[in-house]
Design a protein around this motif. Structure first.
Motif, PDB file in Angstrom:
ATOM      1  N   LEU A 183      52.454  71.069 126.300  1.00 34.96           N
ATOM      2  CA  LEU A 183      53.837  71.096 127.386  1.00 34.96           C
ATOM      3  C   LEU A 183      54.838  70.770 126.783  1.00 34.96           C
ATOM      4  N   ALA A 184      54.649  69.797 126.012  1.00 27.56           N
ATOM      5  CA  ALA A 184      56.069  69.239 125.194  1.00 27.56           C
ATOM      6  C   ALA A 184      56.618  70.245 124.159  1.00 27.56           C
ATOM      7  N   GLY A 185      55.697  71.085 123.685  1.00 22.28           N
ATOM      8  CA  GLY A 185      55.881  71.821 122.609  1.00 22.28           C
ATOM      9  C   GLY A 185      56.555  72.985 123.474  1.00 22.28           C
ATOM     10  N   ILE A 233      64.380  71.607 126.109  1.00 21.96           N
ATOM     11  CA  ILE A 233      64.000  70.314 126.820  1.00 21.96           C
ATOM     12  C   ILE A 233      63.448  69.564 125.872  1.00 21.96           C
ATOM     13  N   THR A 234      63.837  68.601 125.334  1.00 20.93           N
ATOM     14  CA  THR A 234      63.375  67.524 124.506  1.00 20.93           C
ATOM     15  C   THR A 234      62.639  66.372 125.173  1.00 20.93           C
ATOM     16  N   VAL A 235      61.100  66.166 125.011  1.00 25.80           N
ATOM     17  CA  VAL A 235      60.274  65.463 125.829  1.00 25.80           C
ATOM     18  C   VAL A 235      59.103  65.383 124.862  1.00 25.80           C
ATOM     19  N   SER A 236      58.514  64.058 124.948  1.00 27.57           N
ATOM     20  CA  SER A 236      57.336  63.781 124.138  1.00 27.57           C
ATOM     21  C   SER A 236      56.242  63.815 125.178  1.00 27.57           C
ATOM     22  N   ALA A 237      55.007  64.017 124.319  1.00 25.21           N
ATOM     23  CA  ALA A 237      53.655  64.055 124.982  1.00 25.21           C
ATOM     24  C   ALA A 237      53.437  62.909 125.915  1.00 25.21           C
ATOM     25  N   GLU A 238      54.058  61.775 125.436  1.00 23.86           N
ATOM     26  CA  GLU A 238      53.684  60.547 125.992  1.00 23.86           C
ATOM     27  C   GLU A 238      54.490  60.346 127.378  1.00 23.86           C
ATOM     28  N   GLN A 239      55.595  60.808 127.168  1.00 23.25           N
ATOM     29  CA  GLN A 239      56.560  60.896 128.424  1.00 23.25           C
ATOM     30  C   GLN A 239      56.153  61.807 129.493  1.00 23.25           C
ATOM     31  N   ILE A 240      55.467  62.910 129.042  1.00 21.20           N
ATOM     32  CA  ILE A 240      54.724  63.990 130.251  1.00 21.20           C
ATOM     33  C   ILE A 240      53.565  63.208 130.665  1.00 21.20           C
ATOM     34  N   ALA A 241      52.751  62.343 129.832  1.00 21.91           N
ATOM     35  CA  ALA A 241      51.733  61.965 130.193  1.00 21.91           C
ATOM     36  C   ALA A 241      51.853  60.713 131.404  1.00 21.91           C
ATOM     37  N   ALA A 276      54.398  60.886 133.608  1.00 24.87           N
ATOM     38  CA  ALA A 276      55.017  61.502 134.928  1.00 24.87           C
ATOM     39  C   ALA A 276      54.537  62.984 134.974  1.00 24.87           C
ATOM     40  N   PRO A 277      53.259  63.206 134.955  1.00 26.18           N
ATOM     41  CA  PRO A 277      52.986  64.482 134.815  1.00 26.18           C
ATOM     42  C   PRO A 277      53.524  65.520 135.946  1.00 26.18           C
ATOM     43  N   GLY A 278      53.644  64.739 137.121  1.00 25.45           N
ATOM     44  CA  GLY A 278      53.838  65.619 138.313  1.00 25.45           C
ATOM     45  C   GLY A 278      55.195  66.317 138.066  1.00 25.45           C
ATOM     46  N   GLU A 279      56.264  65.017 137.553  1.00 32.26           N
ATOM     47  CA  GLU A 279      57.477  65.595 137.496  1.00 32.26           C
ATOM     48  C   GLU A 279      57.695  66.448 136.285  1.00 32.26           C
ATOM     49  N   TRP A 280      56.958  66.517 135.179  1.00 34.33           N
ATOM     50  CA  TRP A 280      57.210  67.268 134.114  1.00 34.33           C
ATOM     51  C   TRP A 280      56.498  68.740 134.561  1.00 34.33           C
ATOM     52  N   ALA A 281      55.492  68.770 135.337  1.00 35.07           N
ATOM     53  CA  ALA A 281      54.842  70.035 135.681  1.00 35.07           C
ATOM     54  C   ALA A 281      55.823  70.817 136.675  1.00 35.07           C
TER      55      ALA A 281
END
Length: 285
Positions: free
Chosen positions: A146-148, A155-163, A165-170
């Motif tokens: 998803l980060a890719g 939209i720049t975000v790392s896999a760690e940031q998504i992990a 706050a998964p709901g926010e990023w989904a």
């Protein structure tokens, strides 16, 4: 991060409504035909696992149209698979593919499928093609994927940031990409651009093994093919189907695991038992 109050946990009683039980007048076409463009010369097993899972999920026909090496493995495992070009009601694309290594024929086949306007599940090596889809889409990334995807739309975000706050990023991905997002994790988050927010918390840590994501794609592809007409009338149905697929996947994992390790192929073979129990209202689920 706490799951926002507006998120709803998807339960077996809700999933049951999305299990299509065939009637006396159904045939293989009315039960849904799923087309798969999955697998590759390097990862033919992904095609086998997706086909296996789809066939155990209640679809009427699986039409596999991927690379020849993968097709040979698919037919050896499941001779009922159709490998001739023909009508399908939904597509599963990208599992077991590497976007950076796609050849011209594969790229052309993916582009053709995306241009048909059919409900489509996009996974792994086809996630870079979301913008080419002309029909309703559900994507099935993990955090790194998803980060890719988000990076490709600025939209720049790392896999760690998504992990974290998964709901926010989904939700952000669903709104930015205008697709339904099934974000895989210990808790699966499903978000649609129409505002649906669902979680599925039935996974076991033993699911963290190679090939289980390919099984999830097959289950979801089968459900989407079975409900293709409903999706055309209501694109919001994709979120319910995605949550149902995730629930089936998690319940099958618990069943086959019994507290220990298992293989992705064993997982796929257990899917039909969970579908049966959902359809019959087994209270033990």
């Amino acid at each position: 991060m706490m799951i926002p109050a507006e998120w709803g946990d998807w339960a077996p009683a809700q999933a049951r409504d999305w299990i299509a039980v065939p009637g006396a007048h159904d045939d293989k076409y009315s039960r849904g035909v799923l087309g798969l463009l999955t697998g590759s010369a390097d990862y033919p097993g992904a095609a086998v696992l997706g086909v296996e899972a789809a066939l155990h999920s209640g679809v009427g026909m699986v039409r596999y149209l991927g690379p020849q090496r993968a097709a040979d493995f698919v037919l050896a495992r499941r001779p009922e698979t159709v490998t001739a070009i023909g009508r399908v009601q939904a597509w599963l694309l990208g599992s077991g593919m590497d976007a950076a290594a796609r050849d011209a024929p594969t790229s052309a086949s993916l582009a053709s499928a995306l241009a048909e306007g059919l409900p489509t599940v996009i996974d792994a090596g086809a996630l870079d093609l979301i913008g080419a889809a002309t029909g309703p889409v559900v994507i099935t990334p993990h955090a790194r994927e998803l980060a890719g995807v988000l990076g490709r739309v600025g939209i720049t975000v790392s896999a760690e940031q998504i992990a974290e706050a998964p709901g926010e990023w989904a939700v952000r991905a669903a709104e930015s990409l205008a697709v339904t997002v099934l974000l895989k994790g210990s808790v699966t988050h499903v978000a649609s651009p129409l505002g649906v927010r669902l979680t599925v918390a039935r996974a076991t840590p033993w699911l963290a093994t190679a090939g289980t994501g390919d099984v999830l794609g097959g289950v979801l592809g089968a459900l989407v093919a079975t409900h293709s007409d409903r999706i055309r009338a209501d694109a919001g149905a994709l979120a319910s189907l995605a949550a149902t697929a995730s629930l089936i996947h998690g319940l099958a994992a618990h069943r086959v695991s019994a507290g220990g390790p298992f293989t992705a192929l064993d997982l796929a073979g257990t899917v039909s038992q969970v579908v049966r129990d959902l359809a019959t209202g087994n209270p033990e689920l």
